[in-house]
Motif scaffolding. Structure first.
Motif, mmCIF file in Angstrom:
data_model
loop_
_atom_site.group_PDB
_atom_site.id
_atom_site.type_symbol
_atom_site.label_atom_id
_atom_site.label_comp_id
_atom_site.label_asym_id
_atom_site.label_seq_id
_atom_site.Cartn_x
_atom_site.Cartn_y
_atom_site.Cartn_z
ATOM 1 N N SER A 50 0.835 -1.198 0.000
ATOM 2 C CA SER A 50 0.000 0.000 0.000
ATOM 3 C C SER A 50 0.871 1.250 0.000
ATOM 4 C CB SER A 50 -0.913 0.008 1.233
ATOM 5 O OG SER A 50 -0.128 0.132 2.394
ATOM 6 N N GLU A 51 0.263 2.400 -0.330
ATOM 7 C CA GLU A 51 0.983 3.663 -0.285
ATOM 8 C C GLU A 51 1.386 3.994 1.147
ATOM 9 O OE1 GLU A 51 2.105 5.548 -2.747
ATOM 10 O OE2 GLU A 51 1.385 3.980 -4.096
ATOM 11 N N GLU A 52 0.522 3.615 2.110
ATOM 12 C CA GLU A 52 0.857 3.844 3.518
ATOM 13 C C GLU A 52 2.123 3.090 3.895
ATOM 14 O OE1 GLU A 52 -3.697 4.080 3.430
ATOM 15 O OE2 GLU A 52 -2.105 3.009 2.414
ATOM 16 N N ALA A 53 2.239 1.855 3.437
ATOM 17 C CA ALA A 53 3.412 1.051 3.762
ATOM 18 C C ALA A 53 4.668 1.658 3.162
ATOM 19 C CB ALA A 53 3.225 -0.381 3.257
ATOM 20 N N LYS A 54 4.573 2.153 1.930
ATOM 21 C CA LYS A 54 5.736 2.731 1.267
ATOM 22 C C LYS A 54 6.221 3.976 2.003
ATOM 23 C CE LYS A 54 4.363 1.012 -3.279
ATOM 24 N NZ LYS A 54 3.916 1.388 -4.634
ATOM 25 N N LYS A 55 5.275 4.772 2.534
ATOM 26 C CA LYS A 55 5.662 5.990 3.249
ATOM 27 C C LYS A 55 6.212 5.662 4.632
ATOM 28 C CE LYS A 55 2.243 8.895 0.918
ATOM 29 N NZ LYS A 55 1.001 9.689 1.091
ATOM 30 N N LEU A 56 5.581 4.706 5.317
ATOM 31 C CA LEU A 56 5.997 4.361 6.672
ATOM 32 C C LEU A 56 7.372 3.719 6.700
ATOM 33 C CD1 LEU A 56 2.700 2.960 8.232
ATOM 34 C CD2 LEU A 56 3.899 5.035 8.915
ATOM 35 N N PHE A 57 7.703 2.960 5.670
ATOM 36 C CA PHE A 57 8.930 2.184 5.696
ATOM 37 C C PHE A 57 9.952 2.678 4.690
ATOM 38 C CE2 PHE A 57 5.477 -0.687 7.027
ATOM 39 C CZ PHE A 57 5.900 -0.893 8.320
ATOM 40 N N LYS A 58 9.917 3.986 4.403
ATOM 41 C CA LYS A 58 10.912 4.579 3.517
ATOM 42 C C LYS A 58 12.103 5.012 4.364
ATOM 43 C CE LYS A 58 11.485 7.970 -0.171
ATOM 44 N NZ LYS A 58 10.863 9.080 -0.920
ATOM 45 N N PHE A 59 13.047 4.086 4.571
ATOM 46 C CA PHE A 59 14.183 4.347 5.440
ATOM 47 C C PHE A 59 15.256 5.145 4.702
ATOM 48 C CE2 PHE A 59 12.538 0.261 7.068
ATOM 49 C CZ PHE A 59 12.242 0.667 8.354
ATOM 50 N N ALA A 60 15.911 6.062 5.436
ATOM 51 C CA ALA A 60 17.114 6.722 4.948
ATOM 52 C C ALA A 60 18.289 6.002 5.609
ATOM 53 C CB ALA A 60 17.104 8.200 5.299
ATOM 54 N N LYS A 61 18.920 5.111 4.874
ATOM 55 C CA LYS A 61 19.899 4.209 5.501
ATOM 56 C C LYS A 61 21.177 4.180 4.682
ATOM 57 C CE LYS A 61 17.498 0.436 3.161
ATOM 58 N NZ LYS A 61 16.494 1.291 2.565
ATOM 59 N N GLY A 62 22.228 3.649 5.294
ATOM 60 C CA GLY A 62 23.488 3.495 4.589
ATOM 61 C C GLY A 62 24.466 2.681 5.409
ATOM 62 N N THR A 63 25.355 1.978 4.711
ATOM 63 C CA THR A 63 26.363 1.148 5.362
ATOM 64 C C THR A 63 27.298 0.609 4.300
ATOM 65 O OG1 THR A 63 26.671 -0.696 6.889
ATOM 66 C CG2 THR A 63 25.062 -1.000 5.167
ATOM 67 N N THR A 64 28.333 -0.093 4.716
ATOM 68 C CA THR A 64 29.185 -0.838 3.785
ATOM 69 C C THR A 64 29.553 -2.168 4.425
ATOM 70 O OG1 THR A 64 30.145 1.216 2.924
ATOM 71 C CG2 THR A 64 31.268 -0.835 2.379
ATOM 72 N N THR A 65 29.142 -3.246 3.797
ATOM 73 C CA THR A 65 29.533 -4.589 4.216
ATOM 74 C C THR A 65 30.041 -5.333 2.990
ATOM 75 O OG1 THR A 65 27.314 -5.514 3.839
ATOM 76 C CG2 THR A 65 27.771 -4.606 6.026
ATOM 77 N N LEU A 66 31.017 -6.202 3.190
ATOM 78 C CA LEU A 66 31.534 -6.967 2.055
ATOM 79 C C LEU A 66 32.030 -8.318 2.535
ATOM 80 C CD1 LEU A 66 34.986 -7.049 1.948
ATOM 81 C CD2 LEU A 66 34.568 -4.616 1.693
ATOM 82 N N ALA A 67 32.086 -9.255 1.603
ATOM 83 C CA ALA A 67 32.613 -10.587 1.877
ATOM 84 C C ALA A 67 33.112 -11.191 0.572
ATOM 85 C CB ALA A 67 31.555 -11.487 2.519
ATOM 86 N N PHE A 68 34.166 -11.965 0.655
ATOM 87 C CA PHE A 68 34.668 -12.642 -0.549
ATOM 88 C C PHE A 68 35.324 -13.960 -0.158
ATOM 89 C CE2 PHE A 68 37.920 -9.525 0.712
ATOM 90 C CZ PHE A 68 39.061 -10.319 0.851
ATOM 91 N N VAL A 69 35.271 -14.890 -1.107
ATOM 92 C CA VAL A 69 35.869 -16.216 -0.930
ATOM 93 C C VAL A 69 37.276 -16.186 -1.518
ATOM 94 C CG1 VAL A 69 35.616 -18.682 -1.372
ATOM 95 C CG2 VAL A 69 33.576 -17.246 -1.140
ATOM 96 N N PHE A 70 38.230 -16.733 -0.802
ATOM 97 C CA PHE A 70 39.591 -16.871 -1.327
ATOM 98 C C PHE A 70 40.127 -18.236 -0.893
ATOM 99 C CE2 PHE A 70 40.108 -15.435 2.919
ATOM 100 C CZ PHE A 70 41.380 -15.764 3.358
ATOM 101 N N GLN A 71 41.359 -18.513 -1.256
ATOM 102 C CA GLN A 71 41.887 -19.872 -1.017
ATOM 103 C C GLN A 71 41.946 -20.244 0.460
ATOM 104 O OE1 GLN A 71 45.070 -20.648 0.378
ATOM 105 N NE2 GLN A 71 45.612 -18.515 0.806
ATOM 106 N N GLY A 72 41.920 -19.257 1.353
ATOM 107 C CA GLY A 72 41.992 -19.540 2.774
ATOM 108 C C GLY A 72 40.666 -19.523 3.482
#
Length: 279
Positions: A50-72
């Motif tokens: 619903s339009e109500e849901a879109k307005k209520l849950f419009k977060f202003a967010k930010g972060t940086t996460t990362l992951a990678f596979v290597f030989q170890g």
């Protein structure tokens, strides 16, 4: 001497605040008016998509996460900044959730949503282990989380997580989001600073890296993201997933210390607002 002072002026109605500060009507009259006003009817929340849901849950967010596979094994690196719109809420948020001794999850999106659902995943994995006598594999755990989140697609959840672990097949790395999408891969970065982290990863990633090289790559990627993305920053935390479980290699290293270290390596010295170059 105090008994001889005339305090009768305190009883004067004109004493105290100037007239322009005085209420224009009796406060009790205004209060009674508010009490007798008709309460407007409460509209029922229509919920999903619903339009109500879109307005209520419009977060202003930010972060940086990362992951990678290597030989170890798998290396996970995250920042620690939590934002509330344009304000910094915290610089020391732990964005790696320890699901069990062989399984880790990262946090990007709404902190409450990530924390709740990944801890719920930990509960389900423990119940599976008690019932079957063995832990679910990494792919199975990622699918469980995907199915749980998929049931609430369109209800405003905000989750972008990586599930990393080690099972009988070796290392496993998956990305799961709030729509129930589940992707397997060797490199992921999630969050507003991911474009900067991907730039570093794509330039320097190699499968045959040593553990020290992998740690430095994750550290550098988070530093660059924190330096360029206003929503990322704080400290960097690094985990290593291996055959024996996982190890927290860097608990909390201030990104500003990395910034000063890199400037020193380049011969740049900051003195207040002036920048000088060492000869």
């Amino acid at each position: 001497m105090a008994a001889d002072i005339d305090f009768s002026f305190l009883d004067d109605p004109e004493f105290g605040l100037p007239s322009y500060f005085k209420p224009k009507q009796d406060p009790m009259e205004e209060f009674n008016t508010l009490l007798t006003q008709e309460v407007p009817p409460i509209r029922e929340f229509s919920g999903k998509d619903s339009e109500e849901a879109k307005k209520l849950f419009k977060f202003a967010k930010g972060t940086t996460t990362l992951a990678f596979v290597f030989q170890g094994g798998i290396l996970i690196a995250v920042d620690a900044r939590a934002t509330m719109g344009s304000f910094i809420g915290s610089q020391k948020v732990k964005k790696v959730i320890e699901i069990n001794d062989y399984l880790l999850g990262t946090m990007a999106g709404g902190a409450a949503d990530c924390y709740y659902w990944e801890n719920n995943l930990a509960r389900v994995c423990k119940l599976y282990e008690l019932k079957n006598g063995e832990r679910p594999n990494v792919g199975g755990a990622a699918q469980i989380l995907s199915q749980m989140l998929g049931q609430y697609r369109g209800y405003g959840l905000s989750v972008g997580t990586m599930i990393a672990g080690w099972d009988h097949k070796g290392p496993g790395l998956y990305f799961v989001d709030n729509d129930g999408m589940c992707l397997k891969g060797n490199r992921f970065s999630v969050g507003s600073g991911s474009i900067f982290a991907y730039g570093v990863l794509d330039s320097h990633y190699r499968w045959d890296m040593t553990l020290d090289e992998a740690v430095e790559l994750g550290r550098r990627a988070i530093y660059h993201a924190g330096h360029r993305d206003a929503m990322s920053g704080g400290v960097v935390r690094i985990y290593h997933v291996h055959a024996g479980g996982w190890t927290n290699i860097i608990q909390a290293e201030d990104l500003m210390n990395i910034h000063r270290q890199r400037d020193a390596e380049k011969g740049i010295e900051f003195l207040d607002d002036e920048v000088t170059f060492n000869s």
